[in-house]
Design a protein around this motif. Structure first.
Motif: not given
Length: 223
Positions: A70-71, A73-74, A156, A158, A161, A169, A193-194, A197
């Motif tokens: 995810k880090r 991909y986004t 997302e 958050k 994260e 993800g 991933c969101g 997403c």
């Protein structure tokens, strides 16, 4: 008087024998029913254990072949401020310093590509993995697995994260559908991933020389 008691004894004994035979028949029926129930449960348990054993064998291979960090991909370059004309109509973005922002983004991406250890994957409980599954048994040097319901559902991810800087993800895995010979199977894998997403896959696995391998991966959806 003697004749009466002999007659009664001879009359009662067959009734007793008949009652015993009836009870034995009922007992046999109960035994048969219990045998069927036991055999049925045993079959279901063995099928479930078989599926779990196969899944355990291919799990890491599937994750490593379908996950997306995810880090990365986004991660996109920061854009300049929006520009409007005198009437307030949007014209475009301020490109001042954009090359520098693009360069900084590429540096971050390069660093993340090398940072491949201890990536945190949240696993959903909507398939072969459930809330009772010990997902940490799959942990290795590359992946650390957590239950998705460990944290509240937030847009997302958050909160994930924040708690886990290496959060890569969320993933979920369906049950495996095997062929009649149990030499091949297929399952659906989802990566998120969101909110909008994610990716979906159909994964075909096959047994070769008593070991299970990924035979084919097809992308089924993207958002």
């Amino acid at each position: 008087a003697t004749h009466f008691w002999v007659y009664k004894s001879d009359f009662v004994r067959p009734i007793y024998k008949l009652a015993t035979i009836s009870e034995m028949k009922q007992l046999n029926i109960i035994i048969i029913i219990l045998t069927f129930i036991f055999c049925g449960c045993e079959k279901k348990v063995s099928e479930a254990e078989f599926e779990q054993n196969v899944f355990d064998e291919v799990f890491i291979k599937i994750v490593d072949s379908t996950y997306i960090d995810k880090r990365l991909y986004t991660l996109f370059p920061k854009q300049g401020k929006p520009i409007y004309d005198k009437k307030g109509k949007w014209i475009g973005l301020d490109s001042t310093g954009q090359k520098q922002r693009d360069k900084e983004c590429e540096i971050k991406r390069a660093a993340l590509k090398k940072d491949t250890l201890n990536l945190v994957i949240a696993v959903g409980n909507d398939g072969i993995i459930n809330s009772k599954t010990n997902v940490e048994k799959y942990n290795n040097k590359k992946f650390i697995f957590k239950h998705l319901d460990e944290l509240p559902k937030v847009e997302e991810y958050k909160n994930w994260e924040t708690k886990y800087p290496k959060f890569a993800g969320a993933m979920s895995f369906s049950h495996i559908k095997f062929d009649a010979k149990k030499e091949s199977g297929v399952l659906n894998v989802s990566y998120s991933c969101g909110g909008k997403c994610g990716l979906g896959y159909s994964v075909v696995i096959k047994k070769i020389k008593n070991k299970w391998f990924i035979a084919k991966i097809e992308e089924t959806w993207i958002s």
